[in-house]
Scaffold this motif. Structure first.
Motif, PDB file in Angstrom:
ATOM      1  N   ASP A  36       0.835  -1.198   0.000  1.00  0.00           N
ATOM      2  CA  ASP A  36       0.000   0.000   0.000  1.00  0.00           C
ATOM      3  C   ASP A  36       0.871   1.250   0.000  1.00  0.00           C
ATOM      4  O   ASP A  36       0.773   2.121   0.865  1.00  0.00           O
ATOM      5  CB  ASP A  36      -0.988  -0.001   1.167  1.00  0.00           C
ATOM      6  CG  ASP A  36      -2.248  -0.811   0.844  1.00  0.00           C
ATOM      7  OD1 ASP A  36      -2.306  -1.433  -0.241  1.00  0.00           O
ATOM      8  OD2 ASP A  36      -3.173  -0.832   1.675  1.00  0.00           O
ATOM      9  N   LEU A  37       1.711   1.306  -1.015  1.00  0.00           N
ATOM     10  CA  LEU A  37       2.519   2.501  -1.222  1.00  0.00           C
ATOM     11  C   LEU A  37       1.633   3.664  -1.628  1.00  0.00           C
ATOM     12  O   LEU A  37       1.953   4.824  -1.357  1.00  0.00           O
ATOM     13  CB  LEU A  37       3.563   2.250  -2.318  1.00  0.00           C
ATOM     14  CG  LEU A  37       4.397   0.970  -2.222  1.00  0.00           C
ATOM     15  CD1 LEU A  37       5.447   0.956  -3.328  1.00  0.00           C
ATOM     16  CD2 LEU A  37       5.024   0.832  -0.861  1.00  0.00           C
ATOM     17  N   VAL A  38       0.522   3.361  -2.291  1.00  0.00           N
ATOM     18  CA  VAL A  38      -0.364   4.389  -2.843  1.00  0.00           C
ATOM     19  C   VAL A  38      -1.753   4.277  -2.216  1.00  0.00           C
ATOM     20  O   VAL A  38      -2.028   3.406  -1.408  1.00  0.00           O
ATOM     21  CB  VAL A  38      -0.450   4.262  -4.374  1.00  0.00           C
ATOM     22  CG1 VAL A  38       0.930   4.446  -4.997  1.00  0.00           C
ATOM     23  CG2 VAL A  38      -1.042   2.914  -4.779  1.00  0.00           C
ATOM     24  N   GLY A  39      -2.631   5.197  -2.643  1.00  0.00           N
ATOM     25  CA  GLY A  39      -3.993   5.227  -2.124  1.00  0.00           C
ATOM     26  C   GLY A  39      -4.138   6.240  -1.005  1.00  0.00           C
ATOM     27  O   GLY A  39      -3.243   6.408  -0.173  1.00  0.00           O
ATOM     28  N   TYR A  40      -5.255   6.966  -1.002  1.00  0.00           N
ATOM     29  CA  TYR A  40      -5.630   7.927   0.033  1.00  0.00           C
ATOM     30  C   TYR A  40      -4.867   9.250  -0.021  1.00  0.00           C
ATOM     31  O   TYR A  40      -5.459  10.313   0.080  1.00  0.00           O
ATOM     32  CB  TYR A  40      -5.512   7.335   1.439  1.00  0.00           C
ATOM     33  CG  TYR A  40      -6.393   6.156   1.701  1.00  0.00           C
ATOM     34  CD1 TYR A  40      -7.757   6.194   1.416  1.00  0.00           C
ATOM     35  CD2 TYR A  40      -5.874   4.985   2.238  1.00  0.00           C
ATOM     36  CE1 TYR A  40      -8.584   5.104   1.658  1.00  0.00           C
ATOM     37  CE2 TYR A  40      -6.689   3.891   2.487  1.00  0.00           C
ATOM     38  CZ  TYR A  40      -8.044   3.951   2.196  1.00  0.00           C
ATOM     39  OH  TYR A  40      -8.840   2.864   2.430  1.00  0.00           O
ATOM     40  N   GLY A  41      -3.544   9.217  -0.136  1.00  0.00           N
ATOM     41  CA  GLY A  41      -2.745  10.423  -0.062  1.00  0.00           C
ATOM     42  C   GLY A  41      -2.498  11.080  -1.407  1.00  0.00           C
ATOM     43  O   GLY A  41      -2.817  10.541  -2.469  1.00  0.00           O
ATOM     44  N   ALA A  42      -1.868  12.258  -1.363  1.00  0.00           N
ATOM     45  CA  ALA A  42      -1.748  13.112  -2.543  1.00  0.00           C
ATOM     46  C   ALA A  42      -0.392  13.051  -3.235  1.00  0.00           C
ATOM     47  O   ALA A  42      -0.182  13.763  -4.215  1.00  0.00           O
ATOM     48  CB  ALA A  42      -2.037  14.562  -2.138  1.00  0.00           C
ATOM     49  N   ASP A  43       0.527  12.210  -2.750  1.00  0.00           N
ATOM     50  CA  ASP A  43       1.865  12.162  -3.341  1.00  0.00           C
ATOM     51  C   ASP A  43       2.257  10.750  -3.779  1.00  0.00           C
ATOM     52  O   ASP A  43       3.318  10.233  -3.388  1.00  0.00           O
ATOM     53  CB  ASP A  43       2.913  12.692  -2.348  1.00  0.00           C
ATOM     54  CG  ASP A  43       2.914  14.208  -2.268  1.00  0.00           C
ATOM     55  OD1 ASP A  43       3.185  14.851  -3.300  1.00  0.00           O
ATOM     56  OD2 ASP A  43       2.631  14.741  -1.179  1.00  0.00           O
ATOM     57  N   PRO A  44       1.450  10.098  -4.602  1.00  0.00           N
ATOM     58  CA  PRO A  44       1.777   8.715  -4.992  1.00  0.00           C
ATOM     59  C   PRO A  44       3.073   8.596  -5.780  1.00  0.00           C
ATOM     60  O   PRO A  44       3.856   7.662  -5.553  1.00  0.00           O
ATOM     61  CB  PRO A  44       0.571   8.281  -5.827  1.00  0.00           C
ATOM     62  CG  PRO A  44      -0.029   9.560  -6.333  1.00  0.00           C
ATOM     63  CD  PRO A  44       0.190  10.552  -5.229  1.00  0.00           C
ATOM     64  N   ALA A  45       3.328   9.512  -6.704  1.00  0.00           N
ATOM     65  CA  ALA A  45       4.530   9.409  -7.535  1.00  0.00           C
ATOM     66  C   ALA A  45       5.793   9.533  -6.684  1.00  0.00           C
ATOM     67  O   ALA A  45       6.752   8.769  -6.856  1.00  0.00           O
ATOM     68  CB  ALA A  45       4.513  10.475  -8.627  1.00  0.00           C
ATOM     69  N   TRP A  46       5.799  10.482  -5.750  1.00  0.00           N
ATOM     70  CA  TRP A  46       6.972  10.667  -4.892  1.00  0.00           C
ATOM     71  C   TRP A  46       7.205   9.422  -4.036  1.00  0.00           C
ATOM     72  O   TRP A  46       8.350   8.956  -3.909  1.00  0.00           O
ATOM     73  CB  TRP A  46       6.799  11.893  -3.998  1.00  0.00           C
ATOM     74  CG  TRP A  46       8.015  12.152  -3.145  1.00  0.00           C
ATOM     75  CD1 TRP A  46       9.092  12.936  -3.472  1.00  0.00           C
ATOM     76  CD2 TRP A  46       8.292  11.594  -1.856  1.00  0.00           C
ATOM     77  NE1 TRP A  46      10.015  12.900  -2.456  1.00  0.00           N
ATOM     78  CE2 TRP A  46       9.559  12.081  -1.448  1.00  0.00           C
ATOM     79  CE3 TRP A  46       7.601  10.729  -1.005  1.00  0.00           C
ATOM     80  CZ2 TRP A  46      10.137  11.730  -0.234  1.00  0.00           C
ATOM     81  CZ3 TRP A  46       8.174  10.371   0.210  1.00  0.00           C
ATOM     82  CH2 TRP A  46       9.433  10.878   0.591  1.00  0.00           C
ATOM     83  N   VAL A  47       6.164   8.873  -3.457  1.00  0.00           N
ATOM     84  CA  VAL A  47       6.326   7.694  -2.600  1.00  0.00           C
ATOM     85  C   VAL A  47       6.809   6.498  -3.413  1.00  0.00           C
ATOM     86  O   VAL A  47       7.732   5.774  -2.992  1.00  0.00           O
ATOM     87  CB  VAL A  47       5.017   7.367  -1.855  1.00  0.00           C
ATOM     88  CG1 VAL A  47       5.117   6.014  -1.158  1.00  0.00           C
ATOM     89  CG2 VAL A  47       4.713   8.459  -0.824  1.00  0.00           C
ATOM     90  N   VAL A  48       6.218   6.267  -4.577  1.00  0.00           N
ATOM     91  CA  VAL A  48       6.658   5.135  -5.403  1.00  0.00           C
ATOM     92  C   VAL A  48       8.113   5.319  -5.822  1.00  0.00           C
ATOM     93  O   VAL A  48       8.919   4.377  -5.748  1.00  0.00           O
ATOM     94  CB  VAL A  48       5.748   4.959  -6.633  1.00  0.00           C
ATOM     95  CG1 VAL A  48       6.312   3.895  -7.574  1.00  0.00           C
ATOM     96  CG2 VAL A  48       4.340   4.556  -6.193  1.00  0.00           C
ATOM     97  N   ASP A  49       8.488   6.515  -6.248  1.00  0.00           N
ATOM     98  CA  ASP A  49       9.880   6.759  -6.630  1.00  0.00           C
ATOM     99  C   ASP A  49      10.836   6.521  -5.459  1.00  0.00           C
ATOM    100  O   ASP A  49      11.933   5.962  -5.626  1.00  0.00           O
ATOM    101  CB  ASP A  49      10.059   8.196  -7.133  1.00  0.00           C
ATOM    102  CG  ASP A  49       9.589   8.385  -8.563  1.00  0.00           C
ATOM    103  OD1 ASP A  49       9.400   7.371  -9.274  1.00  0.00           O
ATOM    104  OD2 ASP A  49       9.389   9.552  -8.976  1.00  0.00           O
TER     105      ASP A  49
END
Length: 247
Positions: A36-49
């Motif tokens: 669950d790197l993504v979902g809910y929050g506004a910075d998915p690209a930064w977190v995945v990177d």
């Protein structure tokens, strides 16, 4: 080796940044990200990177249900707010980021540890471990002595004795526990990106595989900034309020 274990990052840049910095200060030598790197929050690209960069350096990373939803289909059990964010997230990730999410395994074994997002019994069913019945089922599904998982967004610790007796523990604040090698353990560090135990501070855990000490940690971060980004992105307002309340 001292391993920092993060789960349910949920595209929360402020929380993830604070946890990574805290883990570095504590001397973490390896990282594990339990989905669950993504979902809910506004910075998915930064977190995945960010997680991709750690993966290149040897970090363990497994897939969570929100990651799976972004690359496939949300499924009928996902609530409307989560579905809305899945669609929004998909449009914010590039081909390389989506390919990384698609490549993630459901489980990783390392030494005497198993890393998984939800239950080890049937990882793709995304079962919530909310009590001893689910914890025992998960522990019985693996030969590893320690299971690290997330999905429930609340810190918890379960252990199984040699005679089959199960017990549980809910850590409060920063807690350090020696994990006896005579027992099997299931560790839920709590959510780095969206805690749901009434405390908005981000959660993660440190595990020392030499001393067998486990430490649950809480890290304050700029909740207002993370919640403000959710509102600015046009995502459901409730998601920002949940961060502020830790629910």
């Amino acid at each position: 080796m001292l391993t920092a274990i993060f789960t349910d990052l949920h595209a929360n840049r402020e929380a993830v940044s604070a946890c990574l910095a805290h883990a570095e200060q504590r001397g973490a030598q390896r990282h594990a990200f339990l989905g669950d790197l993504v979902g809910y929050g506004a910075d998915p690209a930064w977190v995945v990177d960010t997680v991709m960069a750690h993966a290149r350096d040897g970090a363990i990373v497994v897939m969570g249900n929100h990651d799976a939803a972004v690359i496939d289909d949300p499924g009928k059990n996902m609530n409307p707010n989560a579905r809305a964010v899945v669609e929004w997230t998909r449009s914010r990730l590039n081909a390389g980021q989506l390919a990384f999410l698609a490549s993630l395994p459901l489980t990783v074994e390392s030494g005497d540890c198993l890393f998984v997002h939800a239950s080890a019994a049937e990882p793709r069913r995304w079962e919530y471990i909310t009590g001893t019945v689910e914890a025992v089922r998960s522990m019985h599904a693996t030969r590893q002595r320690l299971t690290f998982c997330g999905h429930v967004h609340q810190p918890a610790l379960y252990n199984l004795s040699l005679t089959g007796k199960i017990s549980s523990f809910v850590p409060a604040g920063d807690s350090s526990i020696p994990l006896s090698t005579q027992r099997r353990w299931l560790v839920i560090p709590g959510s780095a990106g969206q805690p749901r135990d009434g405390n908005p501070a981000a959660c993660y855990a440190l595990y020392d595989d030499v001393t067998h000490d486990l430490t649950f940690l809480r890290v304050p971060y700029d909740v207002d900034a993370a919640a403000g980004k959710i509102l600015a992105a046009g995502l459901p307002q409730q998601l920002g309020r949940r961060l502020e309340a830790g629910l």
